[in-house]
Write an enzyme that holds these catalytic residues in place. Structure first.
Site, PDB file in Angstrom:
ATOM      1  N   ASP A   1      -8.349  -6.844  -4.648  1.00  0.00           N
ATOM      2  CA  ASP A   1      -7.976  -5.506  -4.148  1.00  0.00           C
ATOM      3  C   ASP A   1      -8.583  -4.462  -5.082  1.00  0.00           C
ATOM      4  OD1 ASP A   1      -6.781  -3.139  -3.363  1.00  0.00           O
ATOM      5  OD2 ASP A   1      -4.737  -3.933  -3.346  1.00  0.00           O
TER       6      ASP A   1
ATOM      7  N   ARG B   1     -11.967   6.533   9.592  1.00  0.00           N
ATOM      8  CA  ARG B   1     -11.424   5.177   9.608  1.00  0.00           C
ATOM      9  C   ARG B   1     -12.449   4.164   9.103  1.00  0.00           C
ATOM     10  NH1 ARG B   1      -6.985   1.962   9.250  1.00  0.00           N
ATOM     11  NH2 ARG B   1      -7.102   0.178  10.623  1.00  0.00           N
TER      12      ARG B   1
ATOM     13  N   SER C   1       0.839  -1.195   0.000  1.00  0.00           N
ATOM     14  CA  SER C   1       0.000   0.000   0.000  1.00  0.00           C
ATOM     15  C   SER C   1       0.878   1.251   0.000  1.00  0.00           C
ATOM     16  CB  SER C   1      -0.957  -0.050   1.201  1.00  0.00           C
ATOM     17  OG  SER C   1      -2.011   0.847   1.055  1.00  0.00           O
TER      18      SER C   1
ATOM     19  N   HIS D   1      -7.626  -5.601  -0.322  1.00  0.00           N
ATOM     20  CA  HIS D   1      -6.351  -4.883  -0.217  1.00  0.00           C
ATOM     21  C   HIS D   1      -5.524  -5.355   0.971  1.00  0.00           C
ATOM     22  CE1 HIS D   1      -3.516  -1.628  -0.591  1.00  0.00           C
ATOM     23  NE2 HIS D   1      -3.801  -1.181   0.609  1.00  0.00           N
ATOM     24  N   ASP D   2      -6.167  -5.594   2.100  1.00  0.00           N
ATOM     25  CA  ASP D   2      -5.437  -5.975   3.310  1.00  0.00           C
ATOM     26  C   ASP D   2      -4.813  -7.359   3.243  1.00  0.00           C
ATOM     27  OD1 ASP D   2      -5.488  -3.681   4.753  1.00  0.00           O
ATOM     28  OD2 ASP D   2      -7.008  -4.314   6.194  1.00  0.00           O
TER      29      ASP D   2
END
Lengths: 396, 396
Positions: free
Chosen positions: A326, A230, A160, A359-360
């Protein structure tokens, strides 16, 4: 919201790590035109630097990451954020490599950032801290390496925003990076990603407790706004498939819907927890600064708009990794990096990893990613003349 | 933020439309268990009902839509939201059909909702308004049709939440819907979509001007929170490709980046405009209620968890439409509807339209969508024994 942890600014974020003052003689020339110095960089190291100083690995952290990559985080009490990847016998084997991870410039875990006192006023900088870029972060890391006496990294790795830093390292200091592993990133931040960041910033600005960045002077923090920021961001780190698999439409501690505005679905409860735990560990102004740094990132823009120009003549070996699910940094954007590297006749491997974790995924247990990187790192280590893998053996 | 328009609650939202009081004798039985009545429904009509009352088309609006589908909106002064689709000679030809569109129950454009006065206190309901569902909205529309003396709709059509209402119509009142056109929707709201809605709600809750829903009593509105909610949602209505095509990384009124937190990129300016204009036309509590109604939508849950059961024995003709770049209601979710209809041996067409415009494509100029729906509607009209297309001719 949870108040179990003491407030961030009352804790020592350095924990088991180190902090060094840099830029005392020669300041850091920031992209915005200002000079910064002296400034501080907090960092951790694992393993031992070998005699010829050729086994250093720089780990670059993501937007809300920190330097506590493989030790217990002193703020949260949780394990480091990349213990899946880094440690004795792991892919980045701390029995073999000297691993360094520093908190980015502008961060809130010990490196200079908007939370620090401005020496000219004695008050926290807030928005008076200079705006920083990914290149500024990397230049600060380069000064840290100078301080540590490391001329060339064996490897720079990160996912990232960490991957953006890896690309910037390879662009700014090609001779200082033997191998580069940018994961789940892009050579420029997309319009959609800028948009999501702007939503997060607007959520912070909208919180009256933000006080235009001077919240510490009002003895408060913009808790609600940062939590909303967040929550919105967190959705983008996952995939629809992962959310469906983990939560679906399951209800939270109830048998049937209650027709109200309390937390009704598990996915809501999960998001709320992500928001409320984040505000205990992260500074709202740092969130503004670091999202801005990512928005500004446009590597081709540093070389007349042609990405391949950035890498012309590079001898760095690259391994670019993306994930099928992602949607924040989709494979198409990772492939743009690969295309530019190929156009620059660079040595590049590319792997798109099939996963539904979004993505994570780079932070999670992804065996194909580990195997891919193990192979790449072993090959590079051999080329670099480093000893073989530690006797403890790796994952494979 | 813009203050050019007078506040929403000081305007007459009915404009050129009508408003009717329903449920005076028999109240509306809500899914939450409460009875609602009397209540009001605001609606507009276009065209003329034919002698045998067989040419009525019900248009169902989306989350932030309203009944002003083909006339100038009295709040914004802008054209109706679906003038691409509805009007003389258009696909839904007002020279041929009697078109009805009503503001949903819980809305803020004239139908009963949290903005109304609670007769028991004389103050706005706020969160004391009962929580409503998509089925409640549809049941209220059915009572409106009773009032208008329309037994069977020729067609129910809508996109997004409008499509959910169309599906609910076909499920609850199969004999009253000759043809159904659900566009860009799903038979249940996904975990990711619930998550995005929850972010929006949390942004509203976080605004101190929300006052737990009683903002009108404080002579204010939660402007900042509602704007953040809208900004986050708006990203989901577009596609990454559309954002890239429209804005890319273009700067807003400047030649180079300025290294600050003012609006720097065009996409930021666009989002801010979306947020600030939305709060001039929409009630924050209605936003809470309507997002909740969408989150609760799970059509299969009304029939033992098997979606096909909902449609068993239906004689309604369906045309399901999805868009390739819609990631809010992706084609996979639209196909679930089609699979269930096929399993129920229903008469169903399905078209996935290639476009980069994202979810909002249904509101835009999409020639393939128009041609598809024109063909479907013409075929159904013939089966229904309605006269041919108006002499003015259509788009094709």
């Amino acid at each position: 919201m949870s108040a179990a942890l003491p407030p961030l600014h009352s804790l020592d974020p350095i924990g088991p790590g180190h902090r060094v003052t840099l830029g005392e003689t020669l300041p850091l020339k920031l992209d915005c035109g200002l000079d910064l110095g002296p400034y501080q960089i907090a960092y951790t190291t694992y393993g031992k630097l070998n005699a010829d100083r050729s086994n250093a690995v720089l780990v670059c952290h993501a937007l809300t990451g920190d330097q506590h990559v493989a030790n217990v985080n002193p703020i949260t009490g949780k394990p480091g954020w990349w213990t899946t990847m880094i440690g004795p016998g792991k892919v980045i084997d701390t029995d073999r490599f000297f691993v360094i991870c520093s908190n980015v410039l502008g961060g809130c875990l010990g490196s200079s950032g908007p939370k620090d006192s401005d020496p000219s006023t004695g008050k926290p900088y807030g928005l008076r801290f200079p705006v920083i870029t990914i290149r500024d972060m990397v230049n600060a890391q380069a000064m840290l390496l100078d301080h540590l006496g490391i001329q060339q990294l064996f490897c720079a790795i990160g996912g990232s925003m960490g991957g953006m830093q890896v690309l910037q390292w390879a662009a700014s200091y090609p001779e200082r990076v033997f191998a580069a592993i940018p994961i789940a990133c892009a050579a420029k931040h997309s319009a959609q990603n800028i948009a999501f960041h702007e939503v997060g910033r607007q959520a912070i600005y909208a919180d009256p407790q933000w006080h235009k960045g001077d919240y510490f002077e009002h003895n408060t923090i913009p808790r609600a706004g940062l939590a909303v920021a967040r929550m919105a961001a967190h959705i983008t780190y996952l995939s629809e498939a992962a959310l469906h698999r983990k939560f679906g439409r399951n209800l939270q501690n109830r048998e049937r819907i209650t027709y109200g505005f309390e937390t009704e679905f598990q996915v809501e409860s999960y998001l709320l927890h992500q928001g409320s735990s984040f505000v205990e560990r992260f500074d709202a102004n740092s969130y503004l600064y670091i999202t801005r740094a990512m928005d500004y990132f446009d590597l081709a823009g540093q070389a007349g708009g042609v990405l391949a120009n950035v890498f012309q003549g590079t001898k760095t070996r690259f391994c670019v990794v993306s994930f099928t699910s992602d949607w924040l940094f989709p494979t198409t954007e990772n492939k743009e990096i690969v295309r530019a590297l190929n156009a620059a006749a660079a040595n590049v491997s590319f792997v798109e990893i099939e996963t539904d974790k979004g993505h994570d995924a780079f932070l999670l247990d992804e065996p194909v990613m580990f195997a891919t990187l193990q192979g790449f790192i072993d090959g590079c280590a051999e080329q670099r003349g480093l000893n073989g893998r530690s006797e403890k053996g790796g994952r494979a």
